[in-house]
Design a protein around this motif. Structure first.
Motif, PDB file in Angstrom:
ATOM      1  N   ARG A 175       0.822  -1.208   0.000  1.00 37.21           N
ATOM      2  CA  ARG A 175       0.000   0.000   0.000  1.00 37.21           C
ATOM      3  C   ARG A 175       0.850   1.250   0.000  1.00 37.21           C
ATOM      4  O   ARG A 175       0.556   2.221  -0.680  1.00 37.21           O
ATOM      5  N   ILE A 182      -7.685   8.377  -3.756  1.00 34.83           N
ATOM      6  CA  ILE A 182      -8.887   7.541  -3.701  1.00 34.83           C
ATOM      7  C   ILE A 182      -9.050   6.840  -5.040  1.00 34.83           C
ATOM      8  O   ILE A 182      -9.330   5.645  -5.110  1.00 34.83           O
ATOM      9  N   ASP A 212      -6.597   4.037  -2.717  1.00 32.15           N
ATOM     10  CA  ASP A 212      -6.230   4.227  -1.312  1.00 32.15           C
ATOM     11  C   ASP A 212      -7.435   4.830  -0.589  1.00 32.15           C
ATOM     12  O   ASP A 212      -7.560   6.041  -0.454  1.00 32.15           O
ATOM     13  N   PHE A 213      -8.344   3.903  -0.132  1.00 32.53           N
ATOM     14  CA  PHE A 213      -9.594   4.396   0.439  1.00 32.53           C
ATOM     15  C   PHE A 213      -9.424   4.893   1.861  1.00 32.53           C
ATOM     16  O   PHE A 213     -10.344   5.420   2.448  1.00 32.53           O
ATOM     17  N   GLU A 214      -8.241   4.694   2.440  1.00 27.34           N
ATOM     18  CA  GLU A 214      -8.035   5.179   3.805  1.00 27.34           C
ATOM     19  C   GLU A 214      -7.790   6.681   3.816  1.00 27.34           C
ATOM     20  O   GLU A 214      -7.768   7.310   4.853  1.00 27.34           O
ATOM     21  N   GLN A 268     -14.584   2.389   0.999  1.00 27.17           N
ATOM     22  CA  GLN A 268     -13.776   1.509   1.849  1.00 27.17           C
ATOM     23  C   GLN A 268     -14.650   0.370   2.379  1.00 27.17           C
ATOM     24  O   GLN A 268     -14.245  -0.797   2.359  1.00 27.17           O
ATOM     25  N   ASP A 269     -15.865   0.758   2.840  1.00 23.89           N
ATOM     26  CA  ASP A 269     -16.779  -0.254   3.375  1.00 23.89           C
ATOM     27  C   ASP A 269     -17.105  -1.291   2.305  1.00 23.89           C
ATOM     28  O   ASP A 269     -17.003  -2.502   2.541  1.00 23.89           O
ATOM     29  N   TYR A 300     -15.614  -2.015  -0.305  1.00 27.35           N
ATOM     30  CA  TYR A 300     -14.437  -2.787  -0.695  1.00 27.35           C
ATOM     31  C   TYR A 300     -14.168  -3.897   0.315  1.00 27.35           C
ATOM     32  O   TYR A 300     -13.943  -5.055  -0.039  1.00 27.35           O
TER      33      TYR A 300
END
Lengths: 784, 327
Positions: free
Chosen positions: A2, A338, A342-344, A370-371, A373
């Motif tokens: 990541r 995003i 990189d959804f964080e 993110q959820d 995913y």
């Protein structure tokens, strides 16, 4: 990984953002700075222009006033001299003694330092007395000056101002002649050293480096703060301002301000004023540099203020542009991250405006992504686990199947070994029977495996239809009566007039398996099959008085190869796949299956089938008896190119009471039939025959040859779905090798029965039964 | 990168600056001061000269050096002194007194010369005209020589009808002495009085002269302008007072010291003026462009005490004329 991705994103962003940043930032900054700066500059320029005009006006007025004042002062100087002379001409000549005149002249000299010489003329214009500072006094020289302008002009105008002259070509002098107020008072003529105007002119302050000077009507310098210039007898008539003054003074004009060169060649702002009675002009020169110094200073100040303002504007522009661009950059960077997965990523924008709202929306979007995913990943993981479990169960299944296949194989090996030895006919008969049993078991196992495989593969398509359940129940009874009887059990099938909606064949298979299971595991007592209507559904219940299924094993009995341990009974012939197939079929048909069991008392399997409206009642529904015995004496044609199979099958069929005609090809079969003049009742053909001939062609040719639909079915080692479809298309059964004797018998019965019923009812179930070749009740036909 | 450049410039500047400063102490120009008298008798006059210099920005010892050449009343030394100054490569010669000016003029025709004397420079051929001197020489004339007839007239009005007058001159100051005696003889003839010329170029001659004045019962004495005599104003005033000789001199100091009268300019004025001119020339002005300056004011001072002591009555006209009366 990541972090590597983040680095990559950062790098691509940095490349892209550098361009975007500069563009957006520059755009905002330039716009802001340009607007503010142009306003500032315009304001400064306008202000400067007006202050320049005001200042210039003020400067001109000041210069003019100074010139006028200077002219006034010089005028006063000369006027003062004249007034002093006036004292000498107060007395009438006749009463004016020489001594008195002498004393008055001396007084005048003392009074006015600028006067260098006094000459007293008598009323006739003759020199009477001459008193000088430099040379010796002269008494009564009698010099005739009566025609001299000093005398005539003075008489004519009361006062005479002579032109300036330069004594010894250096010092400026002038003559003033004054006539007395009384008729015969004579004329006083004085020579004035104009050098002493310096006292006046040098006191006139014009700014810091400005000065005043006096020129006479001929343009000669008479007074200047720099006395050297005067003593040098300077002529300034070449100067533009002096020329202008000479021209204008001569016509009585004055007071003009202009920019010109002064005697030293310096650029000055100059104004002049005439000294009226003398024809002289006073000039006021102020170096333009000094004159405009305050203006320049003010321009400089304005410039500094402007620069400061501009600097402030630039800073403000940069600051505001930065405040606008930075959140956008954060958004851009965040969106890029995003976008790259990189959804964080969360953005922190605290501008308190729409940009902050936008940032929050981005954050929410990222959270959602993110959820989803994570959810997706979890699902994939679950599915993977399921697949792994399925794989594992397959492996277990194969292991179990291999184990169960090994048992009869092992037995076969042992029997073959026994046969190789010396055995008598009786022993051999026993061994052969056991070999047959072992082969039958294997056959059954293969068929069951095949069926499970088909069901799992999903190639079996249920064929739903409405039909009366009674006929199916009757078949069950027909099928199992013998077996139950052999085992000493009572089988009771309670008929029902209900119609159901299901696949007739598959439902029959379910019930066959369940009933066969019940019979198999029940030691004494009996098996009851009955139906109940329950809320639009029909519960088909199979009761037995068997040992019952322990609570902890109830869920396992539907697993493959699961058998409840039954030590008191021989397990030969039970393979443990029956309920596994039932379970799959029930799920396929969406018929729930229930199990109720009381340990030591018995079990009840319930298959729940939807009820359909009764449609019509016809002959078909009336069960007919005696079909089993219909085979005796019938002629069967068996076509197979494998001699061993041909021989085995022929033997078996003959044993069951058929007349058998065995042939290796269609031609051979037809020849044999023709030879005996017989008509076949049944044709059994291998699919693949020599010379590319197929079993289908064989059957077709047979039917053609005899001009009637002779009952027939196919046997083949080829298990491919194409063969099945091909056979179905023609409406023939296809049995896969190896075919167990029991199965063979069942299909024989079926085909012959169907054929005999054809005139009453068109049976369209053939395909399904062909598909499920291995599904069969095991017991009554297992032993031929 | 830029910072490094900046440091380089700084270092370069700090190295170069002291060098240029060290290389720059300008040899301050030297001014040659030529005078026939002696330093002790003329200190106030030289101070006036320095005052004039300083008004144009030149202060002795700071940005100008002055090489003083005093002839100590020996006029024959002036030529050598002038030549020495020229050899010394002075920037300018300030010469006081007619003999000194002529000596300087003879020594150089290129070095700027600022004169301060009593004669008429045009008549001496030193300048083309008063307004445009034209060459390397300019300066101040006190016009004292020109005033000598006027002085005789004023003295004559006081002592009339006495008619025996004498003129005291320094014969070694030859040119000036000639001029004055010539003009004064003309004046004496106009006034119809007798005029004797008394030479005095040393203390001894001065005493001899006064002995003769007493011997000849001189009724009035005109003291001619001269550096030697100028340096002895008080001594001469005392002599005239002691021998009761009505005398006139050009400077107020004479009347103040007990002499009868004085008529002329302020003694220090021409010195100050010549200092200013020297400064202007040092500052770059062309001497040929600086006009010769003449005094504009002449003051008559009468010492009434001395007059009374001599038993003289001062006529009203003189009192009216006098700018100052000492009682």
């Amino acid at each position: 990984m990541r972090s590597a991705a983040r680095r990559l994103v950062d790098a691509t962003y940095a490349a892209g953002a550098a361009v975007v940043r500069s563009r957006l930032f520059r755009k905002y900054a330039v716009l802001f700075v340009a607007v503010v700066c142009s306003a500032l500059i315009a304001n400064s320029l306008v202000e400067l222009w007006f202050s320049y005009q005001d200042y210039k006006t003020l400067l001109v007025r000041t210069q003019r006033e100074q010139a006028a004042a200077a002219a006034e002062k010089i005028g006063q100087f000369i006027e003062g001299v004249k007034n002093e002379i006036g004292w000498m001409t107060q007395v009438p000549w006749s009463k004016y003694s020489r001594d008195e005149q002498y004393l008055d002249a001396l007084r005048l000299l003392r009074q006015v330092p600028a006067i260098i010489e006094v000459v007293q003329l008598d009323p006739a214009g003759h020199e009477y007395l001459r008193v000088s500072r430099l040379v010796m006094d002269v008494d009564g020289s009698g010099l005739d000056l009566s025609r001299d302008p000093r005398f005539t002009e003075a008489l004519a105008h009361k006062v005479y101002y002579g032109p300036a002259y330069f004594r010894r070509d250096s010092e400026p002098y002038m003559t003033i002649a004054l006539v007395g107020a009384l008729r015969d008072s004579g004329v006083s003529v004085v020579e004035v050293n104009l050098k002493l105007i310096w006292d006046v002119i040098s006191k006139i302050k014009v700014g810091k480096r400005g000065y005043a000077y006096v020129v006479d009507s001929a343009g000669r310098l008479i007074a200047h703060p720099d006395i050297d210039l005067v003593l040098r007898n300077t002529n300034l008539s070449h100067l533009a301002q002096v020329q202008a003054a000479m021209a204008r003074v001569s016509i009585g004009l004055g007071e003009q301000v202009q920019v010109a060169k002064d005697p030293q060649g310096q650029e000055v702002l100059t104004a002049y004023a005439p000294i009226a009675p003398l024809g002289w002009s006073v000039f006021i020169d102020l170096p333009t540099e000094e004159a405009y110094a305050p203006l320049h200073a003010s321009v400089l100040r304005s410039g500094v203020v402007l620069l400061a303002g501009l600097a402030l504007a630039v800073f403000a522009g940069l600051f505001l542009a930065r405040r606008m661009v930075v959140p956008i950059q954060v958004l851009c960077k965040g969106a890029t991250r995003i976008g790259s997965g990189d959804f964080e990523q969360r953005m922190s924008i605290k501008t308190g405006d729409e940009l902050e709202v936008l940032g929050e929306q981005f954050n929410r979007m990222a959270a959602h992504l993110q959820d989803s995913y994570a959810n997706l990943e979890r699902k994939v993981e679950e599915r993977t686990h399921q697949l792994e479990a399925a794989n594992l169960s397959k492996s277990r299944f194969i292991a179990a199947a291999s184990h169960d296949l090994r048992q009869p194989l092992q037995a076969l090996g042992l029997f073959v070994a026994q046969l190789r030895g010396r055995v008598n006919a009786r022993e051999r008969q026993g061994i052969v029977e056991r070999v047959g049993t072992a082969v039958g078991e294997m056959n059954e196992l293969f068929n069951a495996l095949l069926d499970i495989s088909k069901l799992d593969a999903g190639v079996v398509a249920p064929n739903f239809a409405e039909f009366p359940i009674s006929r199916l129940l009757q078949r069950l009874e027909t099928t199992f009566t013998g077996a139950a009887y052999e085992q000493g059990l009572r089988l009771r099938v309670v008929s029902s007039d209900a119609w159901v909606r299901s696949d007739k064949i598959l439902l029959e298979r379910i019930l066959l398996n369940v009933v066969s299971n019940a019979i198999r595991y029940t030691a004494d007592g009996g098996v009851i099959v009955g139906c109940r209507r329950r809320g639009g559904r029909l519960r088909i219940e199979v009761w037995d008085s068997g040992p019952g299924i322990p609570e902890d094993q109830r869920h396992k009995i539907f697993d493959e190869f699961y058998q409840i341990a039954k030590p008191e009974r021989n397990q030969a012939g039970a393979i443990g796949l029956g309920l596994a197939i039932v379970d799959r079929l029930c799920r396929l048909l969406d018929h729930p299956i229930e199990l109720t069991s009381f340990l030591g008392k018995g079990s009840r399997f319930t298959i729940i089938v939807p009820i359909a409206a009764p449609q019509f009642l016809n002959e078909a529904s009336i069960p007919r008896q005696g079909a089993i015995d219909a085979v005796t004496g019938k002629t069967v044609v068996v076509v197979d190119d494998a001699a061993l199979v041909l021989e085995g099958m022929s033997g078996l069929l003959r044993k069951w009471g058929f007349r058998v005609l065995a042939a290796q090809s269609c031609k051979q079969a037809l020849a044999q039939l023709a030879e005996g003049g017989e008509r076949p009742d049944l044709v059994v053909s291998d699919y693949h025959l020599p010379d590319g001939e197929t079993g289908i062609e064989v059957i077709d040719r047979m039917r053609d040859a005899f001009g009637m639909p002779i009952p027939a079915f196919l046997v083949s080692g080829d298990t491919s779905p194409e063969r099945l479809r091909e056979a179905h298309a023609k409406g023939y059964y296809l049995l896969h090798k190896p075919v167990s004797p029991m199965r063979l018998r069942a299909v024989l019965n079926q085909v012959l029965n169907d054929h005999s019923e054809q005139r009453i009812e068109k049976d369209d179930d053939s395909y399904s039964i062909a598909q499920l070749s291995g599904i069969s009740p095991s017991s009554p036909f297992a032993q031929p | 990168m830029k910072r490094r450049d900046f440091i380089k410039v700084l270092c370069g500047a700090s190295v170069a600056f002291p060098l240029t400063v060290r290389a720059q102490p300008p040899a301050i120009p030297t001014l040659g001061y030529l005078h026939a008298g002696s330093a002790d008798r003329n200190s106030s006059l030289v101070a006036a000269f320095r005052q004039g210099l300083s008004e144009t920005g030149y202060v002795e010892g700071r940005n100008i050096a002055i090489e003083y050449s005093w002839a100590e009343d020996q006029y024959d030394r002036l030529s050598a002194l002038a030549a020495y100054l020229v050899r010394s490569n002075v920037a300018l010669i300030a010469a006081t007194g007619t003999s000194a000016v002529l000596a300087a003029r003879k020594a150089t025709s290129t070095l700027p010369i600022v004169f301060n004397f009593a004669s008429d420079p045009v008549e001496l051929g030193l300048v083309a005209s008063l307004s445009q001197p034209g060459r390397n020489i300019t300066g101040i004339t006190s016009s004292s020589a020109e005033l000598a007839p006027k002085q005789l007239e004023l003295l004559h009005r006081l002592v009339a009808p006495a008619s025996k007058f004498a003129l005291l001159v320094n014969p070694t100051n030859f040119t000036l002495a000639e001029f004055i005696s010539r003009d004064l003889h003309v004046a004496a003839r106009r006034l119809e009085v007798q005029l004797d010329v008394m030479p005095a170029s040393s203390e001894r001659e001065l005493n001899e002269a006064f002995a003769n004045i007493a011997k000849f019962r001189t009724s009035g004495l005109v003291i001619g302008a001269d550096s030697f005599l100028d340096g002895r104003i008080e001594q001469i005033a005392a002599l005239t007072f002691r021998q009761e000789v009505p005398a006139i001199y050009q400077f107020r100091e004479f009347a103040a010291a007990g002499g009868l009268m004085s008529y002329g300019t302020v003694h220090t004025d021409p010195y100050r003026q010549s200092g200013i001119y020297a400064g202007k020339i040092l500052g770059g002005a062309n001497p040929g462009d600086l006009p010769v300056q003449q005094p504009a004011r002449f003051n008559l001072v009468v010492n009434l005490k001395t007059a009374r002591a001599f038993g003289l009555e001062v006529p009203r006209a003189l009192l009216v004329r006098a700018d100052e009366v000492i009682e």
